[in-house]
Design a protein around this motif. Sequence first.
Motif, PDB file in Angstrom:
ATOM      1  N   ASP A   1       0.851  -1.192   0.000  1.00  0.00           N
ATOM      2  CA  ASP A   1       0.000   0.000   0.000  1.00  0.00           C
ATOM      3  C   ASP A   1       0.888   1.244   0.000  1.00  0.00           C
ATOM      4  OD1 ASP A   1      -1.853   1.978   0.331  1.00  0.00           O
ATOM      5  OD2 ASP A   1      -2.933   0.996   1.968  1.00  0.00           O
ATOM      6  N   GLU A   2       1.320   1.651  -1.193  1.00  0.00           N
ATOM      7  CA  GLU A   2       2.245   2.774  -1.312  1.00  0.00           C
ATOM      8  C   GLU A   2       1.597   4.083  -0.878  1.00  0.00           C
ATOM      9  OE1 GLU A   2       3.830   2.892  -5.248  1.00  0.00           O
ATOM     10  OE2 GLU A   2       4.972   1.037  -5.022  1.00  0.00           O
ATOM     11  N   VAL A   3       0.300   4.221  -1.114  1.00  0.00           N
ATOM     12  CA  VAL A   3      -0.401   5.451  -0.738  1.00  0.00           C
ATOM     13  C   VAL A   3      -0.334   5.655   0.775  1.00  0.00           C
ATOM     14  CG1 VAL A   3      -2.627   6.622  -0.690  1.00  0.00           C
ATOM     15  CG2 VAL A   3      -1.913   5.378  -2.737  1.00  0.00           C
ATOM     16  N   SER A   4      -0.562   4.571   1.546  1.00  0.00           N
ATOM     17  CA  SER A   4      -0.518   4.681   3.008  1.00  0.00           C
ATOM     18  C   SER A   4       0.890   5.002   3.487  1.00  0.00           C
ATOM     19  CB  SER A   4      -1.006   3.382   3.645  1.00  0.00           C
ATOM     20  OG  SER A   4      -2.362   3.155   3.344  1.00  0.00           O
ATOM     21  N   LEU A   5       1.887   4.406   2.849  1.00  0.00           N
ATOM     22  CA  LEU A   5       3.262   4.693   3.255  1.00  0.00           C
ATOM     23  C   LEU A   5       3.599   6.165   3.025  1.00  0.00           C
ATOM     24  CD1 LEU A   5       5.216   1.564   1.953  1.00  0.00           C
ATOM     25  CD2 LEU A   5       4.897   2.236   4.332  1.00  0.00           C
ATOM     26  N   LEU A   6       3.268   6.680   1.854  1.00  0.00           N
ATOM     27  CA  LEU A   6       3.577   8.086   1.568  1.00  0.00           C
ATOM     28  C   LEU A   6       2.776   9.019   2.468  1.00  0.00           C
ATOM     29  CD1 LEU A   6       3.794   8.102  -2.324  1.00  0.00           C
ATOM     30  CD2 LEU A   6       5.670   8.334  -0.705  1.00  0.00           C
TER      31      LEU A   6
END
Length: 1021
Positions: A477-482
């Motif tokens: 989940d790249e969105v959550s990481l960013l």
Amino acid sequence: MVAATARTRPDATALVAGDHRLSYADLDRTAAAWSADLTRRGVRPGHLVPIVLPKGVELVISLLAVLKAGAAYSLLRPDWPASRLTQILGQLDSPITIAADLPPSVAATVWTPPTAAASPPPGWRSASTHDTDPCCVFFTSGTTGSPKGALTTHRAISRLFRAGVLPGLTDRVVVPLGAPIPWDAFALELWWALLTGGTALLDDEPYLTGTGLRRAVAGHGATVTWLTSSLFNMIIDEDIDSFAGLHAVVAGGEALSPRHVRRFLDRHPEIPLCNGYGPVESTVFTTLHRVRPADCDLPDGIPLGQPVPGTEVHVLHGDQPCPAGVVGEICVSGEGLALRYVGDPALTRTRFESVSVNGRDTRVYRTGDLGMLASDGVLHFRGRADRQVKIHGHRVEPAEVEHQIEASLPVRACRVVPAPGRDGRPDRLIAFCVPQRTGDALDDALGVLRATMVPYQLPAAVVSVEAFPLTANGKLDEVSLLAATSGQDNLLRAARTPLADGAPRPGAATGQGTVAIVARVFDEVLGTSTPRGSSFLSLGGSSLDAGRICARLSALVGRPVPLSRLYQHPSVEELAGWLDQAPTRDRDHRPDSPDSSVPLTAMQRVFLTRFLANPADRTGHCLLTWVVEGHVDRAALMAAVTAVHRRHTPLRAGYLPDPSPRMLLVDIEPPPLEELPGQASVEAAVAAVRDAFDEDLDVTVADLWRVALVPVGGDTAVLGIVVHHIAFDGRSQSVLATDLGAAYRRALAGRDAHESPTPLDLTYRHCAGEANEAADAEVARRLRGAPDLVWPRPPAGRPPGAPATGLVTTAIRASTVDALKGYAKVLGTSPYVALLACYGAAVATVTGHGDFVVSSPMSQRSSSETSDVVGCHIAMVFVRLRGSMLAGDPSAVRAVAAAVAAARGAQDVPLGKVLDLTGARRGSRPPLAQTLFALQDDPVPRLDLVGAATTLVRQPYLDLPADLHAELWPGEHGELAVDVSYRIDAVAVETAEDIAHRFVASVDALVGPASWGDDDRGRRG
């Protein structure tokens, strides 16, 4: 090919490095001598020879020497980490490494280029070389954690320099070498010059900037340039006029930004712009596309174009060709393909496959890019099929970066995520790591990685996480990481924030002198409060951030700030120290006036605040437009523009917020005379000028005015000028027009068009005042509690692409104006007060409101010193009209006169403080900013161009700070033109028309006999 030029044109200049020039004869002779020495030391055809030298003459001679020996070269950066150099040297397995210096831990047999001139031994000849032989190795990012080297041929490069492929393929081409030396783009630049018999420009800057481009064009006659898309965008943003003088520009490496392309084409329609696409495995370019304005409107971006000669493009789904219009993987075949990956036959077999194309077996390279071939054969980009990303033109495999981080830091796992920049495309990497032990901090992670990784792979930040979040489909989940990084200033660039009454931004420099200037620029570009002693790289600054820092500082300090100086002095304190101590040769283009920095007036602070809050704001754009009938001498007109620019210092000042709001004189070049495409009618040409000026003016870097000419046919043209209000006012219009005409006349006569510059501090000297507690109290008493002004009839709305403003025009007859002057004199007031009273009556009648505030600009030109200068010499006053003031009769005029006198007494209270004192900080349109009234009683802007007749055309504003403006302009025959401008998203056109006509009727009624009482009638007589 280089040797052939050395025989036919031996004295032609091949290389320029600073003051040193090398002819083709000297280049070929020295390369032959060095090649003979390399051959004696064991270099043979088929060897892959690494060259670890900085960009310079020795580098070019060395690679040519390697080729003359029949070997292939590979250019490596001297500043790469020792571990990477060791890894690559092992793959190349050459008997010789050409280098001036290598880290002690790198084992290699080094050959250092000699310093003395040399010639080859008698009878020496170059090795026999075929076009399909290896020429060079380009190392790129690899998914396994190791760089992969693409080995390409002589033919793969030379195919690009056949007639008609690239622009500027003549022996007069001059190419600045700005690309990083390991890139195939550096090969493009170098051979663009040397394979055409042209000249290559070398310097020690890490990449080409606007300043470097200007220097290359002005100093050496550069004709063409290659830029990555990111660098192209940065130069467009910071120094768009630096392209002037080029014959062609090629950009690529990443998807082009339509917004930046449009700005380039609008500003430089005469310069061809090409989009170049191609992976390194297909050597520099696979396709090229000449970009047209219509391409900027395509929903999927700028096309990639059609294949270059000797190259074919196939869009495949698996092994099957996709029909036109269907998306598939872009695959490439032809002469540009690399022979193999060095030392990796398995990867070579995977990426270079044999597929059946039109019934024949064809070797293709699978790019991993997705695309679509249109019916006309033009290729369009549709994204990536894997994780590979482009960061400022560098191809980066996140997997390789993850492998390196896991090998260098105490972490169990790492995931690298590309973070989007201002334009939505990736501009940096964020590394998320799970520490080996829960809760461990990854102290100095970036410092450790900087010693082992190449700069373009280095993440902007390393973030410790307990685990990697997953989507519902089990993917990262790249969105959550960013999102978890949103609070870290060094990760996400903060937007500029507006000033409050001239106070500096939080975190901005508050000291004095050079350190404060440098700190402000660091803060602005990096989006964070910058520690004075920290390197901009350690704060997450990218190479393009470095370019922006240098461009803005160059404008602010009035002389070039090379990138190399920033990298040598990367902190605020170090760079400021260099600026203060730089030798004389670095101090070009210094300001020419001792008063090079002065405070801003209250009104200028308002304009600066609007710009900082929204750089796309158009409310400060002042337009001047003339129809010109007769011949216009372009050179004389440009000389006149230059003269006006040099004389009026506010037009070449930067308007800065820190350490306190001020003007700083900048010796910036005058705006070029932009000749826009011809139009079929005057109306279309006027509209073209307006469209051309609907773009940003950056007041902080002295980008304050533009000039454009639109041919209409025969000897008719439309001349347009836009100036930012922070350096301009109503009186400035006639001053600029008069000076421009006088300078044009001098230029035609062959006389020097320049005049002595005006003192910069005139603007402040005659506008600034000291507010006091009494004035504050008066503002609060008069304006607190003023209600909103609600316009009748809802506006029709603004269609997409429609102008932001509308304009209603009418006029007050000359006879009425004369009568009004006499009437005002009898009442002991001014025509302005009487007109304002009539305007208030009209607004009250149309809206039904009996209490509202009218803002009104007041001239501050109280001295002969300011009568003939360009500048912002105004203050804003706020007059509250209510009750009996709105009756439109003599008693109303007297009441309005008292209100105006009180407002003028408090005109030095800054707008921000006025809003605070009145409690009006609510919504985007407080009551103080809903309607404006201005009597522009300055002379008509007459532009006298010898041999031509000019007619002024008043254009609608691009945008308005208030909902509705009423401006009165003196006419040629004593009448007053009435312009009612309105925001079409706030005011209906019927409302604007009603107010305009009722206002004129109110003036007529005021000066008519029925409006006079007995006492007034007697005084009038």
